[in-house]
Every structure is written in C-alpha cells, then in structure tokens.
Design an enzyme around this catalytic site. Sequence first.
Site, PDB file in Angstrom:
ATOM      1  N   HIS A   1       0.970  -0.626   0.089  1.00  0.00           N
ATOM      2  CA  HIS A   1       0.061  -0.315  -0.328  1.00  0.00           C
ATOM      3  C   HIS A   1       0.980   1.036  -0.418  1.00  0.00           C
ATOM      4  O   HIS A   1       0.903   1.283   0.975  1.00  0.00           O
ATOM      5  CB  HIS A   1      -0.734  -0.266   1.172  1.00  0.00           C
ATOM      6  CG  HIS A   1      -1.832   1.420   1.348  1.00  0.00           C
ATOM      7  ND1 HIS A   1      -2.753   1.081   2.431  1.00  0.00           N
ATOM      8  CD2 HIS A   1      -1.895   1.980   0.928  1.00  0.00           C
ATOM      9  CE1 HIS A   1      -3.565   2.410   2.109  1.00  0.00           C
ATOM     10  NE2 HIS A   1      -3.118   3.297   1.338  1.00  0.00           N
TER      11      HIS A   1
ATOM     12  N   HIS B   1       1.548   5.004  -1.519  1.00  0.00           N
ATOM     13  CA  HIS B   1       1.173   5.751  -2.777  1.00  0.00           C
ATOM     14  C   HIS B   1       3.148   6.660  -3.507  1.00  0.00           C
ATOM     15  O   HIS B   1       3.944   6.754  -2.542  1.00  0.00           O
ATOM     16  CB  HIS B   1       0.930   7.406  -1.892  1.00  0.00           C
ATOM     17  CG  HIS B   1      -0.793   6.528  -1.499  1.00  0.00           C
ATOM     18  ND1 HIS B   1      -1.798   6.641  -1.832  1.00  0.00           N
ATOM     19  CD2 HIS B   1      -1.537   6.223  -0.294  1.00  0.00           C
ATOM     20  CE1 HIS B   1      -2.767   6.612  -1.322  1.00  0.00           C
ATOM     21  NE2 HIS B   1      -2.316   5.787  -0.662  1.00  0.00           N
TER      22      HIS B   1
ATOM     23  N   LYS C   1      -8.211  -0.826  -7.080  1.00  0.00           N
ATOM     24  CA  LYS C   1      -8.700  -0.252  -5.350  1.00  0.00           C
ATOM     25  C   LYS C   1     -10.013   0.293  -5.779  1.00  0.00           C
ATOM     26  O   LYS C   1     -10.020   0.885  -6.906  1.00  0.00           O
ATOM     27  CB  LYS C   1      -7.259   0.357  -5.460  1.00  0.00           C
ATOM     28  CG  LYS C   1      -8.132   1.482  -4.401  1.00  0.00           C
ATOM     29  CD  LYS C   1      -7.889   0.981  -3.437  1.00  0.00           C
ATOM     30  CE  LYS C   1      -7.643   2.043  -1.960  1.00  0.00           C
ATOM     31  NZ  LYS C   1      -6.138   3.046  -1.659  1.00  0.00           N
TER      32      LYS C   1
ATOM     33  N   HIS D   1     -11.853   3.351  -3.571  1.00  0.00           N
ATOM     34  CA  HIS D   1     -11.997   4.135  -2.614  1.00  0.00           C
ATOM     35  C   HIS D   1     -12.928   4.845  -2.402  1.00  0.00           C
ATOM     36  O   HIS D   1     -13.353   5.838  -3.322  1.00  0.00           O
ATOM     37  CB  HIS D   1     -10.631   5.214  -2.778  1.00  0.00           C
ATOM     38  CG  HIS D   1     -10.518   5.505  -1.776  1.00  0.00           C
ATOM     39  ND1 HIS D   1     -10.467   6.788  -1.818  1.00  0.00           N
ATOM     40  CD2 HIS D   1      -8.739   5.058  -1.513  1.00  0.00           C
ATOM     41  CE1 HIS D   1      -9.562   7.020  -0.481  1.00  0.00           C
ATOM     42  NE2 HIS D   1      -8.330   6.876  -0.443  1.00  0.00           N
TER      43      HIS D   1
ATOM     44  N   ASP E   1     -12.898   7.748  -1.746  1.00  0.00           N
ATOM     45  CA  ASP E   1     -12.645   9.254  -2.911  1.00  0.00           C
ATOM     46  C   ASP E   1     -13.110   9.489  -3.591  1.00  0.00           C
ATOM     47  O   ASP E   1     -13.209  10.417  -4.713  1.00  0.00           O
ATOM     48  CB  ASP E   1     -11.139   9.437  -2.562  1.00  0.00           C
ATOM     49  CG  ASP E   1     -10.560  10.283  -1.231  1.00  0.00           C
ATOM     50  OD1 ASP E   1     -11.554  10.407  -0.026  1.00  0.00           O
ATOM     51  OD2 ASP E   1      -9.665  10.980  -0.620  1.00  0.00           O
TER      52      ASP E   1
ATOM     53  N   HIS F   1     -10.767   0.366   0.597  1.00  0.00           N
ATOM     54  CA  HIS F   1     -11.108   1.752   1.451  1.00  0.00           C
ATOM     55  C   HIS F   1     -12.257   1.978   1.117  1.00  0.00           C
ATOM     56  O   HIS F   1     -12.610   2.735   0.526  1.00  0.00           O
ATOM     57  CB  HIS F   1      -9.874   2.531   0.511  1.00  0.00           C
ATOM     58  CG  HIS F   1     -10.525   3.906   1.538  1.00  0.00           C
ATOM     59  ND1 HIS F   1      -8.940   5.013   2.128  1.00  0.00           N
ATOM     60  CD2 HIS F   1     -11.248   4.904   2.163  1.00  0.00           C
ATOM     61  CE1 HIS F   1      -8.828   6.094   2.815  1.00  0.00           C
ATOM     62  NE2 HIS F   1     -11.234   5.524   2.295  1.00  0.00           N
TER      63      HIS F   1
ATOM     64  N   HIS G   1      -5.976  -0.181   5.818  1.00  0.00           N
ATOM     65  CA  HIS G   1      -6.263   0.316   7.308  1.00  0.00           C
ATOM     66  C   HIS G   1      -7.521  -0.141   7.793  1.00  0.00           C
ATOM     67  O   HIS G   1      -8.561   0.651   7.910  1.00  0.00           O
ATOM     68  CB  HIS G   1      -6.031   2.067   6.939  1.00  0.00           C
ATOM     69  CG  HIS G   1      -6.122   2.244   5.672  1.00  0.00           C
ATOM     70  ND1 HIS G   1      -7.781   2.780   5.577  1.00  0.00           N
ATOM     71  CD2 HIS G   1      -6.105   3.239   4.830  1.00  0.00           C
ATOM     72  CE1 HIS G   1      -8.165   3.556   4.332  1.00  0.00           C
ATOM     73  NE2 HIS G   1      -7.006   3.627   4.159  1.00  0.00           N
TER      74      HIS G   1
ATOM     75  N   HIS H   1      -6.807  13.337   2.029  1.00  0.00           N
ATOM     76  CA  HIS H   1      -7.622  13.610   1.302  1.00  0.00           C
ATOM     77  C   HIS H   1      -8.504  15.079   1.191  1.00  0.00           C
ATOM     78  O   HIS H   1      -9.709  14.758   1.024  1.00  0.00           O
ATOM     79  CB  HIS H   1      -8.868  13.062   2.613  1.00  0.00           C
ATOM     80  CG  HIS H   1      -8.326  11.514   2.781  1.00  0.00           C
ATOM     81  ND1 HIS H   1      -8.334  10.394   2.120  1.00  0.00           N
ATOM     82  CD2 HIS H   1      -7.795  10.915   3.742  1.00  0.00           C
ATOM     83  CE1 HIS H   1      -7.636   9.501   2.409  1.00  0.00           C
ATOM     84  NE2 HIS H   1      -7.642   9.321   3.721  1.00  0.00           N
TER      85      HIS H   1
ATOM     86  N   ARG I   1     -14.047   9.795  13.532  1.00  0.00           N
ATOM     87  CA  ARG I   1     -13.352   8.348  12.022  1.00  0.00           C
ATOM     88  C   ARG I   1     -12.152   7.963  13.355  1.00  0.00           C
ATOM     89  O   ARG I   1     -11.367   7.601  13.228  1.00  0.00           O
ATOM     90  CB  ARG I   1     -13.148   8.727  11.237  1.00  0.00           C
ATOM     91  CG  ARG I   1     -12.002   9.565  10.375  1.00  0.00           C
ATOM     92  CD  ARG I   1     -11.858   9.766   8.746  1.00  0.00           C
ATOM     93  NE  ARG I   1     -10.886   9.359   8.399  1.00  0.00           N
ATOM     94  CZ  ARG I   1     -10.466   9.625   6.498  1.00  0.00           C
ATOM     95  NH1 ARG I   1     -11.707   9.226   6.127  1.00  0.00           N
ATOM     96  NH2 ARG I   1      -9.658   9.515   6.524  1.00  0.00           N
TER      97      ARG I   1
ATOM     98  N   ASP J   1       1.042   3.024   3.049  1.00  0.00           N
ATOM     99  CA  ASP J   1       0.331   3.657   3.064  1.00  0.00           C
ATOM    100  C   ASP J   1       1.154   5.324   3.163  1.00  0.00           C
ATOM    101  O   ASP J   1       0.716   5.544   3.779  1.00  0.00           O
ATOM    102  CB  ASP J   1      -0.620   4.243   4.248  1.00  0.00           C
ATOM    103  CG  ASP J   1      -1.986   5.294   3.892  1.00  0.00           C
ATOM    104  OD1 ASP J   1      -2.092   5.119   2.380  1.00  0.00           O
ATOM    105  OD2 ASP J   1      -2.727   5.353   3.942  1.00  0.00           O
TER     106      ASP J   1
END
Lengths: 200, 575
Positions: B132, B134, B204, B206, B208, B233, B259, B307, B323, B347
Amino acid sequence: MRLTPTEQQRLVVFTTAELARRTRDRGLRLNAPEATALMVDALHWAARAGLSHPEVVDSGLSAVTPDDVLDGVADLITEVRAEVLLKEGTRLVVLRDPVNAGAVPVRIGGVRTPAGEIELYAGRERVALRVTNTSTHVVRVSSHFPFEQVNDRLSFDRGAAVGRHLDIPAGGLVRWGPGETLDVTLVTSQEGAGGPPSPR
Amino acid sequence: MARLPRDEYARRYGPTTGDHVRLADTGLEVRVEADDVGYGDEPLFGFGRNLRSRMLQADRATSESELDFVFLGVLLIDPLLGVRKTNVGVKDGRVAAVGRVGRGHGELHVGPATYPYPAHGLIATAAGVDSHVHLPTPRLVPAALSAGVTTLITAGFEEPPFGMTRMLAAMETAPVNVGLQACARTGDPATSTPLLAAGAVGLKVHEDYGAYPDVLDAALRSADAHDVAVCLHTDGLNESCEIDDTVAAVAGRTVHAYHVEGSAGGHAPDNLLLVAQPSVICSSTTSTLPFTTGTAAEHRDMILAVHGGDPHAPEDVAAVDERIHPATMAAEGPLHELGAIAIINSDSQGVGRMGETIRRTWQLCDVMKRWRASDAGRGWPPGPAPDRPRDVPTVYGDPLGPDDNERVLRYLAKYTLEPAIVHGISHEVGSLAPGRLADVVLWRPSHFGAKPDMVYKCGFEAWGPLGEGNAAVERSEPTAYGPHWGATGGAGALLGTTFVSQLALDEGIAARLGTRRRLVAVRGTRGLDRGAMHAHRTVAPIEIDPVDATVRLGGRVLAVDPVDELPLNRRYFLA
C-alpha cells in the site's frame, strides 16, 4: 574552492558532528550517528593539528564517553573507519569498540550461547603426523588445504595425508618456521573435497 | 580433536543451533533452530580461507549447478524456512538452493565463477513487500530501499492509462519490483478493463472515488474475470452504505481491506469489524502501529492533509474527528498478535511512512510481546503457528529460556509473505525459499529492522550504507544510504520486475512499453480466504461499541495501553 567529493564528505561529517555538539550542549545524550560523527570529526581535527597516526587514533577513542551516549548506543558502534589527511598524506584510521561501555547482560543484537563446546569434523577419522619444514622460508598451511599437496619442503609421510587436511577450525592456519618440526593431527576431508577436483 | 567453545564458535562463524540472538534493542530473541553449514567445513572467503580450488570450491560445477552468488554462513529468518544458519545460493536472480556448500550432489556448488558474500554473524530476510504505497514523487523509492523494501504495490490512483504508461517508463531503471493499481470508479466492470490492459496490477475501491456497494461489486467481478487483487477503502461517511452493506457486497469474495482499523479511512466507527469476515484479508498501515500516546493526536491533521479536507470547515473537522477512535487503535495491535490482521504496509504519503513499514512491524512485535505478559493481554489464545515444515521441534527446557521464534516469523510474514500471497506474487517474492527472487536484506543483529547492512536485488548489491569514494577500504565514514551498482545506470531494468495482469501481457504491454524489465502476471489472487494465509488464519468475531468504539472479543475488552517509548527508534536515527 574546487572541493572534491571527498572534501564535500568532510562537510557531512562536520555538520553531523556540530549537531552532536549542540545536542550534548543541551544536556542530551547522543544517538549512534551523532556519536560516530563526533569521533570522526575528532580524527579530522587531530590530523589537521598535525598529530601522528597513533595520536589521531587516541583522539577518536576519547571523543565520546559512555556517559555521552543514549543507553545502548555503545553496542551499535563496533567499528568506525575513516580516512584522515595527515602531514604524511591520507591514512586510514580504524576505531574498534570506540565507546566501551563495559559488560552488559545482553548487548543490543547480542548472541547468547549455551555452555559447552562445538565438536568440529565430528565422527571423522584422524591421524597424527610429525611434519618438518626443510625450507628457509616460513610455511603456513590453512585448514582445508589437501595436506598431501602442501609445499614439497614440508617433510612427512605423504601417504598418510591423502584425503585429509589439518584438524583445526575452518580458516585457521598452522605456521612452520624454517627448520621447525610440529606434531599435527589430520582429519578426513569433506566428501568430494581434498585432492584434485572430483568429477561429478 | 578440534573443538571450540560455543561462544567462540559464534564469534567466528556466527550463531548456531541453540544460540539465541537478540533482535536489535527490542526484547525479542530468536533461537537458531538448525544449522546447515557443517561444523568444521564452514565456507569462508579470503586470505588463507577454504573457498578455493582443491578445497570447498567446486571446480567442475556444471553450468546448471554453479551459483552466481552465495551468502555464506548467514542466519536466515524466513516465514517458510524458519530461523536457520545456512548458506543461500543465488542463480539467475533467484534463490537456487539453501543449505550446505560442497561438491556433492544436492550441495551448493561454489564454482570458479561464483561470487561469495561472507555473511557470518549477519541476519538475512526477504526484502519487504509494501502492498500500500502512494508514490506522488520519486523521492519515495530511496526511502523504501534504505529501509529494506524492494516490492511496491501502489494504492490505486494510477489511472489514466496515459499516466500509467509514463509512470511505468519512469520506473524503468528503479531496482524495485512494482505493481501499479488503478481505481475502479463505477458500477460497471467494463470500465476497469482498459486499466488492467494498460498495466494495472489490481483494482482499488476508495471512498474518495465512491466506495459504493455497486462499485465494489463491479470491481470484484472484474477481478474475478482477470485474476487480480482488489483493495478496499470503505465508505467512511456511511453515506452510501454501512459496514453490513459492504460485507454484503463483498459476498464472500476475496478482498484486501486497507487500514482496517478505520482512522485512515473507512466505515466509522466499525470498519474493524471486517476482521470477522473470512474472505477479507486485513492490513494495517504505519500510521496507527504501534498504538502510542500520540497516535490519535497526530491523525486529525494527517487525514485533513491527505484527503483534501478544509481545516477551517467545521464539518470537515468533525467528520475527521469522528473517524479517529483510540479504542479501535488500541485493539489493532492485539488483532495482529492474535493472527486476525495479516499485513502491515506503509500507506506512504497517504497517512503512512514509506521507510517505516519494517521498523514499525518490529516495534509492534516488541509491544505485543509485552502486552501478552500484561493483565490486558493474558489468557488470549495463541496466534496460528506459521505454516511451515515443522522439522525443528520447539525446545522445552532450553537452557537460555523461551524464544520468540513463532512470534517473529508471524510478524515477518506481515510485510513479506502475506502481502505477496494476497497480491498474487508469492511465486516471486515474500520468502527466500528456493525459486523466489533473491531480493535479500542483510542486517547486523544490532540494527535489525532499523538500518540494513545491504539490500540485494536478485542477488546483486543494489542499495546500502556506502562509504567515501576515495578511501582505501569500503565503508569509510561518512557512510550514507545510496545506490550501489544495482541501482546505477541500466542495472535496475535488468533487476526489477513489473507486475501486471495477464490481460496486459495478452494485450502486448511488453511491446507497447518497450521495456527491458521483466513483466510478470499476478496469479492466484481469487478465492483466497484466511485459511490461505501463512500465519494469519484467525477469524475474529469482534464487537464494536457504536458510541465509544470499544472492541470486545468473546465479551472481553481487547486493547493494549498506548506506549510512550519504542525500540528501533532514537538510538538509531538522527533527529
């Protein structure tokens, strides 16, 4: 300035050592990179001041005390190598256990072994031989050299040595001075080893 | 008869069977379970040593049997092979054999062209598989290599195909294995097909881009059709669905839940309930592990930053705060210890740290050993034993006391074998069992998990603490991590693997990219459940309090207290 890469690296040492000095000035204990840099920086300053090689080594060894470093950091710095510019030119300096903190129960990354011994070449046949060096030179023989093939100037019963090597730990050496006679033990070589290369 | 005291033997040749080695400054000790090397015939390279003709060198090794490289006398710690003193032979970039060096059949042949790496007293592990990451900038790859990671699976977001193609071109000479994942962003499986054809290694989902049930279902249908992994996610807003709906959408299909603790994203406050789903393989990221006194405090700004949250917008801040749950953070470590969370990944720059995946795994391992000895940790069942040949029984009454081998092998698997299994690359990476790539990390035991002694890509020196260039010897100070020959010029292209889907291979990605890198299709990603995991087969039917997120298992609170100090930390790194 025309700084070479080597000279630029001196600045990395200096900067890190300066960080270490300021860390120490604040009453904080040093981590491994800081302590190492401080030692190497001390080597460079000693060399710069014109001290001899042994004196430079001493300045490195006295640069950092166990009280200067975080608990355990001494275990992380087992050897430091650096090259300094003496009046006589560039020389290598090696510091071993430069922050000697004395005995501790289990060192960081340390090995604990049970009591006892390891038997080497277990179960293999041994023979005792008397070997005389008839040469004017020192002759050394390493652990795994096929003993019947050693330098002709070593005098012994070669027939008894076929397929055998010295019964000493791997990597060890036995030294014969000129004219010297030693009693040694030979052990059978690992299968396939000893003598000329074996066909597969 | 030649004998050596055991401590002297360990000093000369490295630890042997029955010896214990403390891992860096942790409270963890491994026991050497076996020694393949042979007492007396330890292969040694150098002046007066025995790796020469007429001795241990196999002069007539065949072109098949002659090794390219051999790691001599190393303490191998491997999920599949255990904790053993051995020699590791490498040929054509892969581990060819592990065992005794000699000239006989079945032994490792150190021939006239074999290059030996003396490794007595050092530990070897497989390099890390970070599942994971980026990669917003090229600066992350050096951080990964310097920490012992050579396989990078990105977190998605690599679409469009135009960008993916250029990203793969940018990685051409990186001495790492890479797989780029793309996001599945609609309820139509057909929209991900061009992404897989363009080189995406997996999909993936996600929040977002919308982690709706139909999007997840479409991603899983596409994955089932093309044998690729899906990473998830979940919907942290509970906007389109709640945890039960996500579980229903998974419908027993294999998915890798990123996560899973939840504060880095996902259903609030109960994303962690996914640990109860057998087909969901769960991972944690470096931001929440181990649980320390500052974990919760750090997360608000971290989450807003990654985010696109507005720190001046009260509704954004409130959503983020809801969260972050210390109670689920407190349960995350114990769920690793019990074998219910299988994977740790970074991550990187998506709330985690590229260079800390391995370090934090061992920090967690140390913390959880202490947890087991605390009131909160006593009495829980043991984690599943690592699934490996049990040729070495546990030693009862070991004079040196209990060891941590099972725990160490489980935690090692979290960043090696388990992610490799989930992403369909365990035939290539994740272990140093013969057949895998020889992506090896050597460690001094004193620096284990913190700073590698050298990182090898396919057996070739690629990255490590290099010394000053003019010096007469290697590793003259200042030493600093940087590229070795394996990371210089074109070598990385000959050492790195790019993982893609079979569809991409079939559609001619090799010709389209014109790459010199190996392109390998992932396989075996579908139909996996916890039972397919190496050391994380536990399904944990936890309950989560909807108000304060307290985690209970079997009615008992599952939690570790936050710690305020960690090993592998300030002794090792400038700050």
